[in-house]
Every structure is written in C-alpha cells, then in structure tokens.
Write a protein that holds these residues in place. Structure first.
Motif, mmCIF file in Angstrom:
data_model
loop_
_atom_site.group_PDB
_atom_site.id
_atom_site.type_symbol
_atom_site.label_atom_id
_atom_site.label_comp_id
_atom_site.label_asym_id
_atom_site.label_seq_id
_atom_site.Cartn_x
_atom_site.Cartn_y
_atom_site.Cartn_z
ATOM 1 N N ASN A 179 -9.687 -4.731 -27.040
ATOM 2 C CA ASN A 179 -8.935 -6.092 -27.426
ATOM 3 C C ASN A 179 -9.030 -6.287 -29.004
ATOM 4 O OD1 ASN A 179 -9.057 -8.875 -28.068
ATOM 5 N ND2 ASN A 179 -9.572 -9.356 -26.343
ATOM 6 N N GLU A 180 -8.017 -6.191 -29.561
ATOM 7 C CA GLU A 180 -7.931 -6.267 -31.055
ATOM 8 C C GLU A 180 -8.854 -7.530 -31.772
ATOM 9 O OE1 GLU A 180 -5.001 -4.311 -33.372
ATOM 10 O OE2 GLU A 180 -6.303 -2.815 -32.722
ATOM 11 N N GLU A 181 -8.357 -8.889 -30.968
ATOM 12 C CA GLU A 181 -9.110 -9.755 -31.923
ATOM 13 C C GLU A 181 -10.578 -9.843 -31.429
ATOM 14 O OE1 GLU A 181 -8.499 -14.498 -31.784
ATOM 15 O OE2 GLU A 181 -7.537 -13.507 -30.162
ATOM 16 N N CYS B 182 -13.136 -9.927 -34.787
ATOM 17 C CA CYS B 182 -14.054 -10.964 -35.034
ATOM 18 C C CYS B 182 -15.272 -10.234 -35.058
ATOM 19 C CB CYS B 182 -13.926 -11.652 -33.738
ATOM 20 S SG CYS B 182 -12.713 -12.930 -33.851
ATOM 21 N N SER B 183 -15.899 -9.208 -34.103
ATOM 22 C CA SER B 183 -17.046 -8.643 -34.158
ATOM 23 C C SER B 183 -17.269 -7.907 -35.451
ATOM 24 C CB SER B 183 -17.494 -7.832 -33.117
ATOM 25 O OG SER B 183 -16.632 -6.654 -32.816
ATOM 26 N N PHE B 184 -16.116 -7.269 -36.171
ATOM 27 C CA PHE B 184 -16.237 -6.316 -37.094
ATOM 28 C C PHE B 184 -16.586 -7.156 -38.314
ATOM 29 C CE2 PHE B 184 -14.362 -4.451 -40.989
ATOM 30 C CZ PHE B 184 -14.928 -3.009 -40.688
ATOM 31 N N ALA B 185 -15.829 -8.406 -38.537
ATOM 32 C CA ALA B 185 -16.178 -9.183 -39.578
ATOM 33 C C ALA B 185 -17.544 -9.869 -39.559
ATOM 34 C CB ALA B 185 -15.023 -10.266 -39.574
ATOM 35 N N ARG B 186 -18.076 -10.211 -38.518
ATOM 36 C CA ARG B 186 -19.205 -10.840 -38.355
ATOM 37 C C ARG B 186 -20.398 -9.897 -38.573
ATOM 38 N NH1 ARG B 186 -17.691 -13.118 -33.207
ATOM 39 N NH2 ARG B 186 -18.632 -10.987 -32.393
ATOM 40 N N GLY B 187 -20.477 -8.744 -38.027
ATOM 41 C CA GLY B 187 -21.047 -7.773 -38.202
ATOM 42 C C GLY B 187 -21.226 -7.076 -39.798
ATOM 43 N N ASN C 200 -4.966 -11.640 -36.157
ATOM 44 C CA ASN C 200 -6.324 -11.150 -36.041
ATOM 45 C C ASN C 200 -7.378 -11.120 -37.094
ATOM 46 O OD1 ASN C 200 -5.803 -11.114 -33.212
ATOM 47 N ND2 ASN C 200 -5.272 -8.806 -33.460
ATOM 48 N N ILE C 201 -6.852 -10.725 -38.293
ATOM 49 C CA ILE C 201 -7.576 -10.901 -39.577
ATOM 50 C C ILE C 201 -7.922 -12.125 -39.706
ATOM 51 C CG2 ILE C 201 -7.780 -10.433 -42.012
ATOM 52 C CD1 ILE C 201 -5.935 -8.027 -41.670
ATOM 53 N N ASP C 202 -7.256 -13.181 -39.556
ATOM 54 C CA ASP C 202 -7.403 -14.498 -40.078
ATOM 55 C C ASP C 202 -8.422 -15.177 -38.963
ATOM 56 O OD1 ASP C 202 -5.624 -14.693 -42.306
ATOM 57 O OD2 ASP C 202 -3.888 -15.401 -41.095
ATOM 58 N N SER C 203 -8.106 -14.802 -37.845
ATOM 59 C CA SER C 203 -9.040 -15.347 -36.752
ATOM 60 C C SER C 203 -10.419 -14.576 -37.109
ATOM 61 C CB SER C 203 -8.755 -15.217 -35.464
ATOM 62 O OG SER C 203 -8.647 -13.869 -34.897
ATOM 63 N N ALA C 204 -10.619 -13.485 -37.502
ATOM 64 C CA ALA C 204 -11.951 -12.680 -37.562
ATOM 65 C C ALA C 204 -12.399 -13.354 -38.830
ATOM 66 C CB ALA C 204 -11.740 -11.431 -37.998
ATOM 67 N N LEU C 205 -11.844 -13.963 -39.916
ATOM 68 C CA LEU C 205 -12.341 -14.404 -41.034
ATOM 69 C C LEU C 205 -12.896 -15.842 -40.651
ATOM 70 C CD1 LEU C 205 -9.993 -13.453 -43.956
ATOM 71 C CD2 LEU C 205 -12.026 -12.569 -43.305
#
Length: 160
Positions: free
Chosen positions: A60-62, A66-71, A96-101
């Motif tokens: 799941n890319e989203e 999200c976990s990549f950005a948080r971590g 997905n980048i925007d939702s991760a940020l």
C-alpha cells in the motif's frame, strides 16, 4: 571468479517470499519490483504477484509514504524537503506525498527543528563566525529543512 548463483522459484514461492518481505516492513512498489527482479521473475509473474500483494493489503503506497515520512522525521530528524525528495526518488505519487506530509504536525516539525538547530549550533567549535554559519546552514540544508527557517533561526542564535 565469483559468479552469483541464479535462483529461480515458482510463482507460489515468490508470492510467499514477497508477502513476508512486505509484512516485515512497509515497502513501495519500486522496492518490490527490485526484489522480484532479484528473484529472476518474468514480467507477467511480477505483475500477478504485485496485484496479489495489493489485493491482500501487503503493498500500500499511501501507508508506506506515511510511515516513511513519520519515521524519517522522528528518528533521523529529516525536514520536509528531504522527505519529499526521497519519496519522489521512490516514484511515490504527489497525492501520497501530500498525505504523508500531513502525518507530521506543524508543532512537532517546529519543535524538532528548533531542538536540532540549537544543539547543532552549540556543537560547532568554530571561532570564525562566517565558517560557523556556513557549517550550520549546510547541516540543516542536508537534513532537508527550508532555507528561510534556517536563516531566521541562525539570525536568532547569533543575536543571543
């Protein structure tokens, strides 16, 4: 001469390996495709396996973004620019980048930036103020923080 032993595995074996690979840690499509290439899978089998992984929520890319950005922010103290660039490198979509940020709150981002910058400013043992400013800015730019934030903070620290 060392030659790599080329291994071939069946579709079921490859699917099981990739399920484990994705369940151990969130992965992006690019990492899964590289893993499939390392297993010498043909493109039709790879597409079938990727479809299976998405269907069964192993891939799941989203969730990955999200976990990549948080971590990366909480553990490595990366700024938004570095996180965005790393996600783009992994071919993650803009949505997905925007939702991760959004996973990184403004308060958390600000706190991390101020703690990191103050600690780094104190740790630089340089008598020449221009060299100290350059080292300070270079460090925070490499971490991926916005230049405007860095220059404002540097000016605040110099005034103190």
């Amino acid at each position: 001469m060392d030659k790599k032993k080329s291994t071939y595995c069946s579709l079921e074996e490859a699917t099981q390996k990739l399920e484990y690979y994705c369940s151990y840690q969130d992965r992006c499509h690019k990492e899964v495709e590289e893993k499939l290439r390392s297993l010498n899978m043909i493109s039709q089998a790879s597409e079938q396996i990727i479809g299976h992984l998405i269907e069964h929520n192993f891939l799941n890319e989203e969730r990955f973004a999200c976990s990549f950005a948080r971590g990366k922010h909480r553990i490595k103290h990366w700024g938004k620019i570095r996180i965005i660039n790393e996600l783009k490198f992994r071919k993650i979509s803009k949505y997905n980048i925007d939702s991760a940020l959004k996973e990184i709150s403004l308060e958390e981002y600000s706190t991390t930036f101020h703690q990191l910058s103050e600690r780094h400013w104190e740790s630089i043992n340089e008598r020449n103020l221009n060299k100290k400013k350059k080292k300070f800015c270079d460090f925070l730019l490499r971490k991926g923080f916005e230049s405007q934030l860095i220059y404002e903070k540097m000016n605040d620290l110099i005034r103190e």
